[in-house]
Design a protein around this motif. Structure first.
Motif, PDB file in Angstrom:
ATOM      1  N   VAL A 113       0.936  -1.160  -0.061  1.00 43.23           N
ATOM      2  CA  VAL A 113       0.144  -0.020   0.113  1.00 43.23           C
ATOM      3  C   VAL A 113       0.808   1.309  -0.160  1.00 43.23           C
ATOM      4  CG1 VAL A 113      -1.871   1.289   1.254  1.00 43.23           C
ATOM      5  CG2 VAL A 113      -1.939  -1.055   1.280  1.00 43.23           C
ATOM      6  N   ASN A 114       0.677   2.240  -0.981  1.00 44.84           N
ATOM      7  CA  ASN A 114       1.535   3.396  -1.193  1.00 44.84           C
ATOM      8  C   ASN A 114       0.949   4.451  -0.291  1.00 44.84           C
ATOM      9  OD1 ASN A 114       3.589   5.099  -1.939  1.00 44.84           O
ATOM     10  ND2 ASN A 114       2.413   5.501  -3.884  1.00 44.84           N
ATOM     11  N   GLY A 115       1.451   4.852   0.549  1.00 46.14           N
ATOM     12  CA  GLY A 115       1.099   6.075   1.509  1.00 46.14           C
ATOM     13  C   GLY A 115      -0.281   5.720   2.508  1.00 46.14           C
ATOM     14  N   PRO A 116      -0.655   6.699   3.091  1.00 43.89           N
ATOM     15  CA  PRO A 116      -1.476   6.474   4.228  1.00 43.89           C
ATOM     16  C   PRO A 116      -2.780   6.174   3.782  1.00 43.89           C
ATOM     17  CG  PRO A 116      -1.137   8.878   4.236  1.00 43.89           C
ATOM     18  CD  PRO A 116      -0.108   8.046   3.084  1.00 43.89           C
ATOM     19  N   SER A 117      -3.403   5.061   4.417  1.00 40.22           N
ATOM     20  CA  SER A 117      -5.018   4.807   4.155  1.00 40.22           C
ATOM     21  C   SER A 117      -5.828   4.543   5.488  1.00 40.22           C
ATOM     22  CB  SER A 117      -4.646   3.646   3.130  1.00 40.22           C
ATOM     23  OG  SER A 117      -4.369   2.652   3.885  1.00 40.22           O
ATOM     24  N   ASN A 118      -7.136   4.472   5.006  1.00 45.41           N
ATOM     25  CA  ASN A 118      -7.855   4.052   6.158  1.00 45.41           C
ATOM     26  C   ASN A 118      -7.582   2.446   6.528  1.00 45.41           C
ATOM     27  OD1 ASN A 118      -9.137   6.417   6.111  1.00 45.41           O
ATOM     28  ND2 ASN A 118     -10.888   5.923   5.000  1.00 45.41           N
ATOM     29  N   LEU A 119      -7.342   1.858   5.778  1.00 44.57           N
ATOM     30  CA  LEU A 119      -6.847   0.252   6.212  1.00 44.57           C
ATOM     31  C   LEU A 119      -5.723   0.165   7.130  1.00 44.57           C
ATOM     32  CD1 LEU A 119      -7.732  -2.605   5.908  1.00 44.57           C
ATOM     33  CD2 LEU A 119      -6.605  -2.619   3.713  1.00 44.57           C
ATOM     34  N   GLY A 120      -4.731   1.125   6.364  1.00 45.06           N
ATOM     35  CA  GLY A 120      -3.462   0.946   7.116  1.00 45.06           C
ATOM     36  C   GLY A 120      -3.712   1.455   8.741  1.00 45.06           C
ATOM     37  N   MET A 121      -4.418   2.757   9.018  1.00 42.42           N
ATOM     38  CA  MET A 121      -4.818   3.175   9.944  1.00 42.42           C
ATOM     39  C   MET A 121      -5.362   2.151  10.887  1.00 42.42           C
ATOM     40  SD  MET A 121      -4.254   5.469  12.197  1.00 42.42           S
ATOM     41  CE  MET A 121      -3.435   6.877  11.427  1.00 42.42           C
ATOM     42  N   LEU A 122      -6.232   1.530  10.417  1.00 44.28           N
ATOM     43  CA  LEU A 122      -7.380   0.359  11.256  1.00 44.28           C
ATOM     44  C   LEU A 122      -6.523  -0.530  11.693  1.00 44.28           C
ATOM     45  CD1 LEU A 122      -9.880  -0.450  12.202  1.00 44.28           C
ATOM     46  CD2 LEU A 122     -10.172  -1.456   9.988  1.00 44.28           C
ATOM     47  N   ARG A 123      -5.513  -1.041  10.587  1.00 44.04           N
ATOM     48  CA  ARG A 123      -4.553  -1.945  10.785  1.00 44.04           C
ATOM     49  C   ARG A 123      -3.676  -1.957  12.345  1.00 44.04           C
ATOM     50  NH1 ARG A 123       0.253  -2.851  11.183  1.00 44.04           N
ATOM     51  NH2 ARG A 123       0.712  -0.624  10.287  1.00 44.04           N
ATOM     52  N   SER A 124      -3.030  -0.463  12.373  1.00 43.49           N
ATOM     53  CA  SER A 124      -2.311  -0.264  13.394  1.00 43.49           C
ATOM     54  C   SER A 124      -3.116   0.068  14.574  1.00 43.49           C
ATOM     55  CB  SER A 124      -1.718   1.137  13.318  1.00 43.49           C
ATOM     56  OG  SER A 124      -2.680   2.179  12.963  1.00 43.49           O
ATOM     57  N   MET A 125      -4.553   0.218  14.619  1.00 45.10           N
ATOM     58  CA  MET A 125      -5.162   0.434  15.843  1.00 45.10           C
ATOM     59  C   MET A 125      -5.754  -1.188  16.630  1.00 45.10           C
ATOM     60  SD  MET A 125      -5.863   3.501  16.479  1.00 45.10           S
ATOM     61  CE  MET A 125      -3.960   3.703  15.677  1.00 45.10           C
ATOM     62  N   ILE A 174     -12.065   9.715  13.035  1.00 46.37           N
ATOM     63  CA  ILE A 174     -12.783   9.877  11.884  1.00 46.37           C
ATOM     64  C   ILE A 174     -12.867  11.221  11.554  1.00 46.37           C
ATOM     65  CG2 ILE A 174     -15.134   9.981  11.289  1.00 46.37           C
ATOM     66  CD1 ILE A 174     -15.948   7.451  13.063  1.00 46.37           C
ATOM     67  N   PRO A 175     -13.068  12.415  12.260  1.00 49.09           N
ATOM     68  CA  PRO A 175     -12.960  13.494  11.473  1.00 49.09           C
ATOM     69  C   PRO A 175     -11.921  14.140  10.711  1.00 49.09           C
ATOM     70  CG  PRO A 175     -13.652  13.708  13.809  1.00 49.09           C
ATOM     71  CD  PRO A 175     -13.154  12.529  13.570  1.00 49.09           C
ATOM     72  N   ARG A 176     -10.461  13.777  11.236  1.00 51.55           N
ATOM     73  CA  ARG A 176      -9.453  14.384  10.601  1.00 51.55           C
ATOM     74  C   ARG A 176      -8.329  13.140   9.919  1.00 51.55           C
ATOM     75  NH1 ARG A 176      -5.991  18.646  13.879  1.00 51.55           N
ATOM     76  NH2 ARG A 176      -5.952  17.372  15.464  1.00 51.55           N
ATOM     77  N   PHE A 177      -8.944  11.842   9.806  1.00 49.78           N
ATOM     78  CA  PHE A 177      -8.438  11.097   9.052  1.00 49.78           C
ATOM     79  C   PHE A 177      -9.067  10.157   8.227  1.00 49.78           C
ATOM     80  CE2 PHE A 177      -5.979   7.284   8.087  1.00 49.78           C
ATOM     81  CZ  PHE A 177      -4.810   7.757   7.798  1.00 49.78           C
ATOM     82  N   TYR A 178     -10.063   9.436   8.763  1.00 54.99           N
ATOM     83  CA  TYR A 178     -10.863   8.379   8.135  1.00 54.99           C
ATOM     84  C   TYR A 178     -11.392   9.013   7.156  1.00 54.99           C
ATOM     85  CZ  TYR A 178      -9.602   4.492  11.195  1.00 54.99           C
ATOM     86  OH  TYR A 178      -8.889   3.615  12.000  1.00 54.99           O
ATOM     87  N   ALA A 179     -12.175  10.434   7.316  1.00 55.16           N
ATOM     88  CA  ALA A 179     -13.090  11.057   6.684  1.00 55.16           C
ATOM     89  C   ALA A 179     -12.563  12.083   5.656  1.00 55.16           C
ATOM     90  CB  ALA A 179     -14.143  11.736   7.436  1.00 55.16           C
TER      91      ALA A 179
END
Length: 379
Positions: free
Chosen positions: A59-71, A113-118
């Motif tokens: 995955v190239n760059g930040p993504s919702n899936l990548g953030m969810l994975r780290s959470m 959600i407000p400043r990353f996922y959305a």
């Protein structure tokens, strides 16, 4: 081969072993199925959390899936805690109240959600680049630190209570299994404490040290999974758990004091003690390596509660030590018998109710001050 290539290879191997062991734990037929499933889930979410090097290649760059994975890191220690409970207690079941353990995971994702996922990709990139000033990420790191400390304490409290319950109600030599689980908890604790240090350094002026620690954790994950796999295969019946409804003797005494004087008189205690001692000598129940206080209670017709108070409080011995005293006395009789000089120590320990050489040696030395071999030589 570069550092990154090596890290990717280690990650792939670790993922393969983790998922393979998780699949084995889920599919193997065993009484401890729930424990196996919980540990399998722990392996999977830990593998997902530590798959960062491989994930970044795909995955190239930040993504919702990548953030969810780290959470997913917020699910690790609660799952490990539930696994420990399931191992310690034979009647453990998943209950709706355990959904509360998901709360930190839900909270950290909601505030993102407000400043990353959305937001769009450009905003995501800016969010990651400015991670030191992002209140959401600062909050997440503080929360996971608090979560780790709280759950680590809860794990050791649970282990301490379960071990004491085991000693007060069981005479099997599987106490070594609790020692192993304690060791495993120590290793996991060290890993998480190092992870806390990594998170602290990430927001300091030394982020490169944090990255170095991260690589070390990636590699250690592989060794920990292999260690657990070795233990699981070499000793498939790792634990003999106890009923969570059992009460510690100190709690029984506390309840009695609230009611008034202890419900059993000294005369009754003396009668029950004589009855118990005669039964132990005549029937030799201690030869059963899996003997429990419930077994004896059923045979001598003394309620478990009264029997527990008699042994653990009146005699001031754990049930485990009480039974082992008879086993050691029996072993001493065999060692003293000149006609049985050819019987090995290993054969003797099995004959008297032990099923572990280390447990036998420890109990024998505690009782006599000698190892079984030295005791035989001294005769």
């Amino acid at each position: 081969m570069g550092k990154i290539d090596l890290l990717v290879i280690v990650t792939i191997i670790s993922l393969f072993i983790s998922f393979f062991l998780a699949f084995f734990l889920i599919t193997v037929k065993t009484k401890g199925r729930l424990s196996n499933c919980l540990f399998a889930f722990y392996l999977v979410i830990t593998a997902i959390d530590t798959s960062d090097p491989l994930f970044n290649l795909m995955v190239n760059g930040p993504s919702n899936l990548g953030m969810l994975r780290s959470m997913f890191a917020f699910l690790q220690i609660p799952t490990f805690y539930l696994y420990v409970l399931s191992v310690c207690y034979s009647d453990f079941k998943l209950k709706p109240k355990y959904l509360l353990h998901l709360l930190p995971f839900v909270v950290v994702n909601v505030i993102l959600i407000p400043r990353f996922y959305a937001v769009d990709v450009a905003s995501k990139i800016n969010f990651i680049k400015s991670y030191k000033s992002m209140i959401e990420l600062q909050f997440n790191h503080i929360l996971i630190t608090v979560q780790l400390v709280v759950y680590i304490i809860a794990v050791f409290v649970a282990l301490k209570k379960a071990k004491k319950l085991y000693l007060e109600n069981n005479a099997g030599t599987n106490i070594n299994s609790y020692k192993w689980l304690f060791q495993f908890a120590i290793v996991i604790t060290i890993i998480y404490l190092i992870a806390i240090l990594k998170n602290i350094l990430k927001f300091s002026d030394y982020p490169y040290i944090s990255e170095g620690i991260k690589i070390g954790l990636q590699i250690s994950q592989l060794f920990i999974v292999c260690w657990y796999l070795f233990k699981a295969l070499s000793n498939p019946a790792l634990f003999r758990n106890v009923d969570s409804k059992l009460k510690l003797v100190k709690d029984l005494i506390s309840e009695e004091k609230k009611i008034g004087p202890l419900g059993v008189s000294e005369k009754v205690y003396d009668e029950e003690l004589l009855k118990l001692q005669e039964y132990m000598i005549a029937e030799k129940p201690f030869l059963n390596p899996s003997l429990t206080i419930q077994d004896i209670s059923s045979d001598v017709k003394i309620p478990v509660r009264d029997l527990s108070l008699l042994i653990n409080h009146k005699l001031e011995q754990h049930f485990y030590d009480f039974v082992n005293t008879y086993r050691i006395e029996s072993a001493m009789g065999i060692l003293k018998d000149a006609t049985k000089s050819k019987v090995t120590v290993l054969e003797i320990l099995y004959d008297v109710g032990f099923n572990s050489k280390s447990s036998f040696n420890t109990a024998f030395k505690k009782h006599t001050g000698f190892t079984p071999t030295d005791y035989r030589k001294a005769l």
